[in-house]
Scaffold this motif. Structure first.
Motif, PDB file in Angstrom:
ATOM      1  N   ASP A 100     -37.019 -37.644 171.339  1.00 20.48           N
ATOM      2  CA  ASP A 100     -36.445 -36.598 172.197  1.00 20.48           C
ATOM      3  C   ASP A 100     -35.285 -37.150 173.035  1.00 20.48           C
ATOM      4  N   LEU A 101     -35.172 -38.481 173.096  1.00 20.97           N
ATOM      5  CA  LEU A 101     -34.087 -39.107 173.865  1.00 20.97           C
ATOM      6  C   LEU A 101     -32.810 -39.271 173.061  1.00 20.97           C
ATOM      7  N   LEU A 102     -32.914 -38.944 171.770  1.00 22.74           N
ATOM      8  CA  LEU A 102     -31.787 -39.239 170.873  1.00 22.74           C
ATOM      9  C   LEU A 102     -30.496 -38.613 171.378  1.00 22.74           C
ATOM     10  N   GLU A 103     -30.594 -37.338 171.754  1.00 21.32           N
ATOM     11  CA  GLU A 103     -29.383 -36.642 172.177  1.00 21.32           C
ATOM     12  C   GLU A 103     -28.793 -37.283 173.438  1.00 21.32           C
ATOM     13  N   ALA A 104     -29.678 -37.609 174.397  1.00 21.42           N
ATOM     14  CA  ALA A 104     -29.199 -38.171 175.677  1.00 21.42           C
ATOM     15  C   ALA A 104     -28.624 -39.575 175.504  1.00 21.42           C
ATOM     16  N   ASN A 105     -29.205 -40.357 174.598  1.00 20.26           N
ATOM     17  CA  ASN A 105     -28.866 -41.784 174.561  1.00 20.26           C
ATOM     18  C   ASN A 105     -27.927 -42.203 173.442  1.00 20.26           C
ATOM     19  N   ALA A 133     -35.247 -46.899 169.802  1.00 21.19           N
ATOM     20  CA  ALA A 133     -34.592 -48.198 169.604  1.00 21.19           C
ATOM     21  C   ALA A 133     -34.054 -48.385 168.185  1.00 21.19           C
ATOM     22  N   ASN A 134     -34.843 -48.021 167.165  1.00 15.80           N
ATOM     23  CA  ASN A 134     -34.380 -48.287 165.791  1.00 15.80           C
ATOM     24  C   ASN A 134     -33.106 -47.521 165.483  1.00 15.80           C
ATOM     25  N   THR A 135     -33.098 -46.232 165.838  1.00 18.41           N
ATOM     26  CA  THR A 135     -31.932 -45.410 165.484  1.00 18.41           C
ATOM     27  C   THR A 135     -30.751 -45.744 166.383  1.00 18.41           C
ATOM     28  N   ASN A 136     -30.997 -46.116 167.635  1.00 20.88           N
ATOM     29  CA  ASN A 136     -29.896 -46.592 168.479  1.00 20.88           C
ATOM     30  C   ASN A 136     -29.300 -47.879 167.907  1.00 20.88           C
ATOM     31  N   ALA A 137     -30.149 -48.739 167.351  1.00 15.64           N
ATOM     32  CA  ALA A 137     -29.635 -49.969 166.723  1.00 15.64           C
ATOM     33  C   ALA A 137     -28.784 -49.622 165.499  1.00 15.64           C
ATOM     34  N   LEU A 138     -29.219 -48.619 164.754  1.00 13.95           N
ATOM     35  CA  LEU A 138     -28.438 -48.186 163.587  1.00 13.95           C
ATOM     36  C   LEU A 138     -27.060 -47.666 164.021  1.00 13.95           C
ATOM     37  N   ILE A 139     -27.051 -46.860 165.086  1.00 18.05           N
ATOM     38  CA  ILE A 139     -25.771 -46.327 165.585  1.00 18.05           C
ATOM     39  C   ILE A 139     -24.861 -47.488 166.019  1.00 18.05           C
ATOM     40  N   ALA A 275     -35.793 -47.678 152.290  1.00 15.21           N
ATOM     41  CA  ALA A 275     -34.383 -47.340 152.039  1.00 15.21           C
ATOM     42  C   ALA A 275     -33.442 -48.356 152.677  1.00 15.21           C
ATOM     43  N   GLU A 276     -32.511 -48.834 151.878  1.00 15.22           N
ATOM     44  CA  GLU A 276     -31.559 -49.829 152.341  1.00 15.22           C
ATOM     45  C   GLU A 276     -30.741 -49.277 153.512  1.00 15.22           C
ATOM     46  N   GLY A 277     -30.510 -50.107 154.499  1.00 11.58           N
ATOM     47  CA  GLY A 277     -29.630 -49.718 155.609  1.00 11.58           C
ATOM     48  C   GLY A 277     -30.353 -49.106 156.797  1.00 11.58           C
ATOM     49  N   LEU A 278     -31.628 -48.710 156.635  1.00 11.64           N
ATOM     50  CA  LEU A 278     -32.371 -48.249 157.823  1.00 11.64           C
ATOM     51  C   LEU A 278     -32.717 -49.464 158.679  1.00 11.64           C
ATOM     52  N   ILE A 279     -32.840 -49.259 159.987  1.00 10.14           N
ATOM     53  CA  ILE A 279     -33.361 -50.333 160.851  1.00 10.14           C
ATOM     54  C   ILE A 279     -34.870 -50.103 160.933  1.00 10.14           C
ATOM     55  N   TYR A 280     -35.611 -50.923 160.222  1.00 18.47           N
ATOM     56  CA  TYR A 280     -37.049 -50.736 159.993  1.00 18.47           C
ATOM     57  C   TYR A 280     -37.749 -52.034 160.395  1.00 18.47           C
ATOM     58  N   SER A 281     -38.924 -51.945 160.968  1.00 17.28           N
ATOM     59  CA  SER A 281     -39.630 -53.160 161.384  1.00 17.28           C
ATOM     60  C   SER A 281     -40.404 -53.763 160.213  1.00 17.28           C
ATOM     61  N   PHE A 282     -40.146 -55.035 159.978  1.00 18.79           N
ATOM     62  CA  PHE A 282     -40.775 -55.815 158.901  1.00 18.79           C
ATOM     63  C   PHE A 282     -41.376 -57.098 159.491  1.00 18.79           C
TER      64      PHE A 282
END
Ligand SMILES: NC(=O)c1ccc[n+]([C@@H]2O[C@H](COP(=O)([O-])OP(=O)(O)OC[C@H]3O[C@@H](n4cnc5c(N)ncnc54)[C@H](O)[C@@H]3O)[C@@H](O)[C@H]2O)c1
Ligand SMILES: O=C(O)C[C@H](O)C(=O)O
Length: 326
Positions: A100-105, A133-139, A275-282
């Protein structure tokens, strides 16, 4: 003594910043022989508070602290930066999911990605803490196309540490007995803490606990721990988040112990079918300042379903911010 390295911390006037900066300056993150220059970023209205934090850092007389700059300009804060901890972002409140923070951040991270691309060291190591965090890292990564995507990571170490503590308590041991913990996926309620591969005193964790505890207690507790802390404290985790950020950077820069691994949100190379290119925890090992995904970890049907659910959520988050992906 080594030459100082430049460490940028965003959101430096916030609550995680307050728990983080003093530990970086004391050597907990990069070692007792590594001087640091802190380059602190926050927004203009926070500059006075940030000045107070700078005064307190001065007042500690840390032998490893070789300089401090405070700024509200990302181009200045990321100049020649060797390490960056991207904390500055709005935290969630009760009843919210992190996405829900995606839009704000999200916009914060496209601006900062560009500043990193234009001004930071080409070898910068970036950790994104601000949620989601993951999607912000991708951005951030996608807005810094001149820098290796491997240099952009998201924090799932707090989840990793939470899982270790819960397992140690359940098995009547200590965290020193727990190894090979993995958090797969997103730092969200779909994250999957894997006990099939975790070990307690060298024994497979799932042989020591009941499947019902694993499914009905352990997994939801780890997934919902952030929300439980918000409910109890009235504010999101801060000291434990700062501690996990220190752990993440320390492992990345100085390495992981032989035979063990850590969880890191990193750029997927397609391992385990993600999927290649996602920021995923491994599960990752680190050496010589670089990380590697641990290969050959066994994945049964139960794990696969949960890993895919988290991948699907990350794909949806990525699609929601397509306009910011550069
Ligand atoms: N990944 C994790 O495990 C984890 C754990 C805990 C918290 N978090 C997240 O970390 C973030 C920070 O949490 P907090 O408790 O320190 O919040 P906080 O509100 O106390 O501090 C955030 C700081 O960021 C600053 N800020 C806002 N926009 C900025 C910008 N554009 N540039 C620089 N600074 C900016 C604010 O002024 C504030 O000082 C939140 O998004 C929170 O959800 C992540
Ligand atoms: O849960 C939150 O929103 C804060 C943080 O991501 C956490 O896991 O504690």
């Amino acid at each position: 003594m080594k030459a100082p390295v430049r460490v940028t911390v965003t959101g430096a006037a916030g609550q995680i910043g307050y728990a983080l900066l003093f530990r970086i300056a004391s050597g907990d993150m990069l070692g007792a022989d590594q001087p640091v220059i802190l380059q602190l970023l926050d927004i203009t209205p926070a500059m006075e508070a940030l000045e107070g934090v700078r005064m307190e850092l001065d007042d500690c007389a840390f032998p490893l602290l070789a300089g401090i700059t405070c700024s509200d300009d990302p181009d200045i804060a990321f100049k020649d930066s060797d390490y960056a901890l991207l904390v500055g972002a709005r935290p969630r409140g009760p009843g919210m999911e992190r996405k829900d923070l995606l839009e704000a951040n999200a916009a914060i991270f496209s601006v900062q990605g560009k500043a990193i691309n234009n001004h930071a060291s080409r070898n910068i190591k970036v950790l994104v803490v601000g949620n989601p965090a993951n999607t912000n890292a991708l951005i951030t990564q996608r807005n810094a196309p001149d820098i290796d995507p491997r240099n952009f990571t998201a924090m799932t170490r707090l989840d990793h540490n939470r899982a270790m503590s819960q397992l140690a308590q359940k098995t009547g041991t200590t965290v020193n007995d727990v190894t090979n913990m993995t958090i797969w996926g997103n730092h969200s309620a779909t994250q999957y803490p894997d006990l099939f591969n975790a070990k307690v005193q060298g024994k497979t964790a799932t042989d020591l606990i009941e499947q019902s505890w694993y499914e009905e207690d352990f997994i939801p507790t780890v997934q919902q721990r952030g929300a439980a802390i918000i409910k109890a404290r009235g504010a999101s985790s801060a000291a434990s988040a700062a501690n996990a950020a220190i752990d993440h950077m320390n492992s990345w820069a100085l390495g992981t112990p032989e035979g063990d691994w850590v969880s890191m949100g990193i750029y997927s190379d397609g391992s385990y079918g993600i999927a290649e290119g996602l920021i995923y925890s491994f599960p990752c090992t680190c050496s010589d300042g670089d990380w590697q995904i641990v290969q050959g970890v066994s994945i049964g049907e139960f794990s696969q379903t949960k890993m895919t659910a988290s991948e699907t959520e990350l794909t949806e988050e990525r699609d929601a911010v397509a306009h910011l992906l550069g």
